[in-house]
Motif scaffolding. Structure first.
Motif, PDB file in Angstrom:
ATOM      1  N   GLU A 182      -8.620 -15.227  20.305  1.00  0.00           N
ATOM      2  CA  GLU A 182      -9.314 -16.489  20.519  1.00  0.00           C
ATOM      3  C   GLU A 182      -8.423 -17.552  21.152  1.00  0.00           C
ATOM      4  N   ALA A 183      -7.146 -17.295  21.201  1.00  0.00           N
ATOM      5  CA  ALA A 183      -6.194 -18.293  21.691  1.00  0.00           C
ATOM      6  C   ALA A 183      -5.962 -18.150  23.192  1.00  0.00           C
ATOM      7  N   ILE A 184      -5.619 -19.261  23.834  1.00  0.00           N
ATOM      8  CA  ILE A 184      -5.411 -19.280  25.284  1.00  0.00           C
ATOM      9  C   ILE A 184      -4.244 -20.203  25.621  1.00  0.00           C
ATOM     10  N   VAL A 185      -3.368 -19.731  26.483  1.00  0.00           N
ATOM     11  CA  VAL A 185      -2.354 -20.573  27.121  1.00  0.00           C
ATOM     12  C   VAL A 185      -2.616 -20.524  28.617  1.00  0.00           C
ATOM     13  N   GLU A 186      -2.923 -21.645  29.198  1.00  0.00           N
ATOM     14  CA  GLU A 186      -3.203 -21.722  30.637  1.00  0.00           C
ATOM     15  C   GLU A 186      -2.110 -22.532  31.331  1.00  0.00           C
ATOM     16  N   TRP A 187      -1.563 -21.954  32.361  1.00  0.00           N
ATOM     17  CA  TRP A 187      -0.617 -22.660  33.219  1.00  0.00           C
ATOM     18  C   TRP A 187      -1.316 -22.993  34.531  1.00  0.00           C
ATOM     19  N   HIS A 231      -1.536 -25.751  29.064  1.00  0.00           N
ATOM     20  CA  HIS A 231      -2.646 -26.149  28.199  1.00  0.00           C
ATOM     21  C   HIS A 231      -2.812 -25.089  27.117  1.00  0.00           C
ATOM     22  N   LEU A 232      -2.766 -25.511  25.860  1.00  0.00           N
ATOM     23  CA  LEU A 232      -2.859 -24.598  24.719  1.00  0.00           C
ATOM     24  C   LEU A 232      -4.131 -24.899  23.938  1.00  0.00           C
ATOM     25  N   ARG A 233      -4.919 -23.864  23.649  1.00  0.00           N
ATOM     26  CA  ARG A 233      -6.135 -24.084  22.878  1.00  0.00           C
ATOM     27  C   ARG A 233      -6.560 -22.773  22.212  1.00  0.00           C
ATOM     28  N   GLY A 234      -7.558 -22.886  21.320  1.00  0.00           N
ATOM     29  CA  GLY A 234      -8.121 -21.697  20.681  1.00  0.00           C
ATOM     30  C   GLY A 234      -7.892 -21.689  19.189  1.00  0.00           C
ATOM     31  N   THR A 245      -0.738 -20.111  19.761  1.00  0.00           N
ATOM     32  CA  THR A 245      -0.284 -20.383  21.131  1.00  0.00           C
ATOM     33  C   THR A 245       1.112 -20.989  21.070  1.00  0.00           C
ATOM     34  N   GLN A 246       2.062 -20.362  21.739  1.00  0.00           N
ATOM     35  CA  GLN A 246       3.453 -20.807  21.667  1.00  0.00           C
ATOM     36  C   GLN A 246       4.086 -20.793  23.064  1.00  0.00           C
TER      37      GLN A 246
END
Length: 445
Positions: A182-187, A231-234, A245-246
């Protein structure tokens, strides 16, 4: 701490940890002193005590005397670029972040910190948290446990305009970890605003499997800089979703006196070129001088408006310039085409010029022969010379006019400069005009 840790372990551990600092943009700044150590252009780092990795041991610290101001990080910290020894008109810049030491380093110099603490080196951030886990021997940036359901974001801005550099290549190492589906890290990355693109959009950075290193050149080639965003979310159901998210996760080590290059979690490597490149004059085989009648094989006659007043053209005495066709052909596309066409043979190898001032023609011919220009301080004189350089197709002179006019740009002459730059095909100057608008009339966040 592993994100799968039980709630009892989390509670027990969080009660013990005092090293974790909540530094999101809506909270108070920590009480401890935060310093940013900015390397001056001529900085030579001192040798730190303790071990060094092989890259640091072999580093030639004298190269730092070649550092020059080349831009700004986040509107405030000077960026220092280094000339590339093996490439003409090519420079390089590197900025790296090490999570263990919570510090940024510039151009591979590990002896001294460029900026201390992750947040001092960020343009802005929200809901970002520096976490140290002694039980799992890890440290990283994550979201704040007190705002675990909110997204987190951090940005860095690289602006090379003040150094008058544009980007030719850009490689990024953007280490991150995700511990739940469910987690997302977007660059993502965006260019700096320009006159024609006042609100550039962020473009997603995609990674190949099993690597955090990406070639981002296609996003920013030819640009003056960029903004990098994480951007970190989830996570909606777990009280440890903030850990899912790390950024820049790394091991805690038994010693703090050295680190390896691979320990960088963030590593930005840019190759830069001047926004206006001035090429050298093409070489010629003959060492001859302007107005040498003995060796000259070509004459340029100058007919000026002043000469023509109250004169009978049949008795006109025009100014003469004794020149050499080989020099003219080598350094002016106009004269090369004229000489190669043999149209001048019937005119006794001469050319009559009008619509150019004596001063401008003398400067232009002197430059063709010597590559030197007089000290011209007036804007209008550079404009006149640019028009003449464009008319006679002298690329290297056009470049030098572009460079001089770039430095004379102001709000009053900007529109006019942009107009004649288009007329003369001065594309490097056109780009400078576009960036001048942004740099001087807008506050960009």
């Amino acid at each position: 701490m592993d994100p799968s840790t039980t709630s009892h372990e989390i509670t027990s551990y969080d009660n013990q940890v005092s090293e974790s600092v909540n530094l999101d943009s809506h909270s108070n700044e920590p009480l401890q002193s935060l310093t940013a150590i900015v390397l001056p252009p001529n900085f030579i780092p001192t040798k730190s005590q303790g071990k060094k990795n092989s890259a640091t041991q072999n580093q030639n610290t004298n190269v730092n005397t070649s550092y020059k101001p080349g831009g700004l990080l986040n509107h405030k910290y000077p960026l220092h670029v280094v000339p590339e020894d093996l490439k003409q008109n090519v420079y390089k810049h590197r900025l790296s972040y090490n999570t263990l030491f919570d510090a940024y380093y510039e151009n591979g110099v590990t002896d001294n910190r460029y900026i201390s603490t992750w947040h001092e080196g960020a343009l802005r951030y929200d809901n970002i948290y520096y976490k140290i886990e002694h039980d799992w021997e890890k440290c990283y940036l994550s979201r704040n446990p007190n705002r675990e359901l909110d997204p987190g974001e951090i940005l860095w801005r690289f602006d090379y305009r003040s150094g008058k550099f544009t980007i030719s290549t850009l490689f990024l190492k953007l280490q991150h970890a995700i511990f739940n589906d469910e987690a997302i890290v977007e660059w993502s990355i965006s260019t700096l605003p320009t006159k024609s693109n006042a609100n550039p959009i962020y473009q997603m950075i995609k990674f190949e499997s099993n690597t955090y290193i990406v070639d981002a050149t296609s996003f920013v080639k030819g640009e003056y800089g960029f903004t990098l965003r994480a951007h970190l979310r989830g996570g909606k159901s777990s009280h440890i979703s903030w850990q899912w998210t790390q950024l820049f996760r790394c091991n805690l080590k038994g010693t703090f006196d050295f680190f390896l290059e691979e320990d960088y979690g963030l590593d930005v490597k840019a190759e830069l070129v001047p926004d206006i490149i001035c090429d050298p004059l093409p070489e010629v085989k003959h060492d001859v001088n302007l107005n040498d009648r003995i060796t000259s094989d070509f004459i340029i006659y100058l007919k000026t408006n002043e000469t023509d007043k109250n004169e009978d053209n049949s008795n006109l005495q025009m100014l003469k310039f004794y020149v050499h066709s080989s020099i003219l052909a080598a350094r002016s596309d106009y004269f090369r085409a004229l000489i190669d066409s043999h149209m001048i043979e019937s005119n006794e190898r001469s050319l009559v010029l009008t619509d150019i001032t004596q001063n401008s023609l003398e400067i232009m011919l002197s430059y063709i022969y010597t590559g030197a220009l007089p000290n011209i301080t007036m804007y209008d004189k550079w404009v006149e010379l640019l028009y003449d350089a464009s008319r006679f197709l002298i690329p290297t002179l056009i470049q030098r006019c572009e460079k001089a006019l770039r430095d004379l740009l102001d709000n009053d002459n900007l529109e006019a400069t942009e107009g004649f730059a288009k007329e003369c095909g001065a594309n490097q100057l056109l780009r400078c005009c576009e960036m001048f608008v942004v740099e001087n009339s807008e506050l960009i966040l």
